[in-house]
Design a protein around this motif. Structure first.
Motif, PDB file in Angstrom:
ATOM      1  N   SER A  91       0.868  -1.191   0.000  1.00  0.00           N
ATOM      2  CA  SER A  91       0.000   0.000   0.000  1.00  0.00           C
ATOM      3  C   SER A  91       0.893   1.227   0.000  1.00  0.00           C
ATOM      4  CB  SER A  91      -0.888   0.033   1.241  1.00  0.00           C
ATOM      5  OG  SER A  91      -1.768  -1.063   1.258  1.00  0.00           O
ATOM      6  N   ILE A  92       0.484   2.249  -0.754  1.00  0.00           N
ATOM      7  CA  ILE A  92       1.229   3.495  -0.820  1.00  0.00           C
ATOM      8  C   ILE A  92       0.311   4.617  -0.348  1.00  0.00           C
ATOM      9  CG2 ILE A  92       2.458   5.119  -2.314  1.00  0.00           C
ATOM     10  CD1 ILE A  92       3.060   2.743  -4.173  1.00  0.00           C
ATOM     11  N   PHE A  93       0.812   5.393   0.591  1.00  0.00           N
ATOM     12  CA  PHE A  93       0.065   6.515   1.142  1.00  0.00           C
ATOM     13  C   PHE A  93       0.829   7.786   0.819  1.00  0.00           C
ATOM     14  CE2 PHE A  93      -0.452   2.714   3.673  1.00  0.00           C
ATOM     15  CZ  PHE A  93      -1.833   2.577   3.739  1.00  0.00           C
ATOM     16  N   MET A  94       0.219   8.662   0.024  1.00  0.00           N
ATOM     17  CA  MET A  94       0.863   9.893  -0.430  1.00  0.00           C
ATOM     18  C   MET A  94       0.503  11.053   0.499  1.00  0.00           C
ATOM     19  SD  MET A  94       2.526   8.999  -3.183  1.00  0.00           S
ATOM     20  CE  MET A  94       3.005  10.632  -3.704  1.00  0.00           C
ATOM     21  N   TYR A  95       1.489  11.938   0.730  1.00  0.00           N
ATOM     22  CA  TYR A  95       1.295  13.120   1.560  1.00  0.00           C
ATOM     23  C   TYR A  95       1.898  14.331   0.851  1.00  0.00           C
ATOM     24  CZ  TYR A  95       0.199   9.664   5.072  1.00  0.00           C
ATOM     25  OH  TYR A  95      -0.360   8.612   5.738  1.00  0.00           O
ATOM     26  N   ASN A  96       1.072  15.337   0.591  1.00  0.00           N
ATOM     27  CA  ASN A  96       1.504  16.608   0.006  1.00  0.00           C
ATOM     28  C   ASN A  96       2.218  16.468  -1.328  1.00  0.00           C
ATOM     29  OD1 ASN A  96       0.495  18.039   2.252  1.00  0.00           O
ATOM     30  ND2 ASN A  96       2.378  17.649   3.373  1.00  0.00           N
ATOM     31  N   GLY A  97       2.090  15.339  -1.986  1.00  0.00           N
ATOM     32  CA  GLY A  97       2.690  15.153  -3.301  1.00  0.00           C
ATOM     33  C   GLY A  97       4.195  14.940  -3.306  1.00  0.00           C
ATOM     34  N   ASN A  98       4.836  15.072  -2.122  1.00  0.00           N
ATOM     35  CA  ASN A  98       6.290  14.899  -2.099  1.00  0.00           C
ATOM     36  C   ASN A  98       6.783  13.910  -1.047  1.00  0.00           C
ATOM     37  OD1 ASN A  98       5.868  16.362   0.213  1.00  0.00           O
ATOM     38  ND2 ASN A  98       7.296  17.995  -0.274  1.00  0.00           N
ATOM     39  N   THR A  99       5.850  13.246  -0.386  1.00  0.00           N
ATOM     40  CA  THR A  99       6.196  12.245   0.620  1.00  0.00           C
ATOM     41  C   THR A  99       5.270  11.051   0.451  1.00  0.00           C
ATOM     42  OG1 THR A  99       6.846  13.985   2.169  1.00  0.00           O
ATOM     43  CG2 THR A  99       6.456  11.807   3.104  1.00  0.00           C
ATOM     44  N   ALA A 100       5.853   9.864   0.552  1.00  0.00           N
ATOM     45  CA  ALA A 100       5.054   8.646   0.429  1.00  0.00           C
ATOM     46  C   ALA A 100       5.514   7.634   1.471  1.00  0.00           C
ATOM     47  CB  ALA A 100       5.201   8.055  -0.967  1.00  0.00           C
ATOM     48  N   ILE A 101       4.543   6.964   2.060  1.00  0.00           N
ATOM     49  CA  ILE A 101       4.817   5.857   2.965  1.00  0.00           C
ATOM     50  C   ILE A 101       4.380   4.591   2.238  1.00  0.00           C
ATOM     51  CG2 ILE A 101       4.358   4.818   5.222  1.00  0.00           C
ATOM     52  CD1 ILE A 101       5.709   7.605   5.370  1.00  0.00           C
ATOM     53  N   VAL A 102       5.269   3.623   2.159  1.00  0.00           N
ATOM     54  CA  VAL A 102       4.974   2.350   1.509  1.00  0.00           C
ATOM     55  C   VAL A 102       5.011   1.281   2.581  1.00  0.00           C
ATOM     56  CG1 VAL A 102       5.661   0.696  -0.266  1.00  0.00           C
ATOM     57  CG2 VAL A 102       6.058   3.143  -0.624  1.00  0.00           C
ATOM     58  N   ALA A 103       3.941   0.506   2.679  1.00  0.00           N
ATOM     59  CA  ALA A 103       3.870  -0.581   3.657  1.00  0.00           C
ATOM     60  C   ALA A 103       3.473  -1.852   2.936  1.00  0.00           C
ATOM     61  CB  ALA A 103       2.855  -0.238   4.748  1.00  0.00           C
ATOM     62  N   GLY A 104       4.036  -2.955   3.357  1.00  0.00           N
ATOM     63  CA  GLY A 104       3.705  -4.230   2.739  1.00  0.00           C
ATOM     64  C   GLY A 104       4.372  -5.382   3.458  1.00  0.00           C
ATOM     65  N   THR A 105       4.329  -6.527   2.824  1.00  0.00           N
ATOM     66  CA  THR A 105       5.000  -7.707   3.351  1.00  0.00           C
ATOM     67  C   THR A 105       6.089  -8.127   2.376  1.00  0.00           C
ATOM     68  OG1 THR A 105       3.346  -9.162   2.345  1.00  0.00           O
ATOM     69  CG2 THR A 105       2.978  -8.548   4.620  1.00  0.00           C
ATOM     70  N   TYR A 106       7.117  -8.761   2.908  1.00  0.00           N
ATOM     71  CA  TYR A 106       8.190  -9.256   2.050  1.00  0.00           C
ATOM     72  C   TYR A 106       8.422 -10.731   2.319  1.00  0.00           C
ATOM     73  CZ  TYR A 106      11.355  -9.091   6.082  1.00  0.00           C
ATOM     74  OH  TYR A 106      11.934  -9.306   7.308  1.00  0.00           O
TER      75      TYR A 106
END
Length: 148
Positions: A91-106
């Motif tokens: 899942s990718i969560f975008m903030y202000n167009g210049n920051t992204a948090i990516v969460a998932g499993t590996y």
């Protein structure tokens, strides 16, 4: 009525442009996450160097913290031979167009100093657009016990 219609069209167009830019950024970040996996599997320190910021901090599943230099030195270590490295449930969560948090499993398989490794975990990566270029500034992983 015309003014309301024109305003609605302008707002809709602007929202559509924002959504397109948002989707483009998400696609680019997802591609960089995949490139990270390939680089890690191939011990490609040059590619990893381009993906992570100079201020990069990595928190590994065992609580170890590494700066960029330590992370790249660890990636260079060929005593770990990767068979596969992959992410799911991303899942990718975008903030202000210049920051992204990516969460998932590996899921990573391979051998470490001749011993078989089959590792499952969760990760959270923080990407920031720095001088027009997306780079990962922080990464954290958590090990998941097999069968959990």
């Amino acid at each position: 009525m015309k003014a309301t219609l024109v305003l609605f069209m302008l707002v809709s167009f602007g929202a559509g442009c924002f959504a397109q830019a948002h989707n483009d950024a998400e696609s680019k970040i997802l591609a960089m996450e995949n490139a990270w996996n390939v680089a890690q599997k191939n011990h490609d320190v040059r590619a990893l160097d381009a993906l992570v910021a100079d201020s990069f901090i990595n928190t590994d599943y065992d609580g170890t913290i590494e700066n960029k230099a330590q992370f790249l030195a660890d990636a260079k270590d060929t005593s770990f031979k990767f068979e596969s490295v992959g992410n799911t449930n991303v899942s990718i969560f975008m903030y202000n167009g210049n920051t992204a948090i990516v969460a998932g499993t590996y899921h990573t398989t391979g051998t470490n100093k001749g011993k078989a490794v089959d590792s499952h975990g969760r990760f959270t990566d923080t990407w920031v657009q720095i001088n027009g270029k997306w780079q990962c500034v922080a990464s954290a992983t958590t090990h998941i016990q097999k069968g959990a």
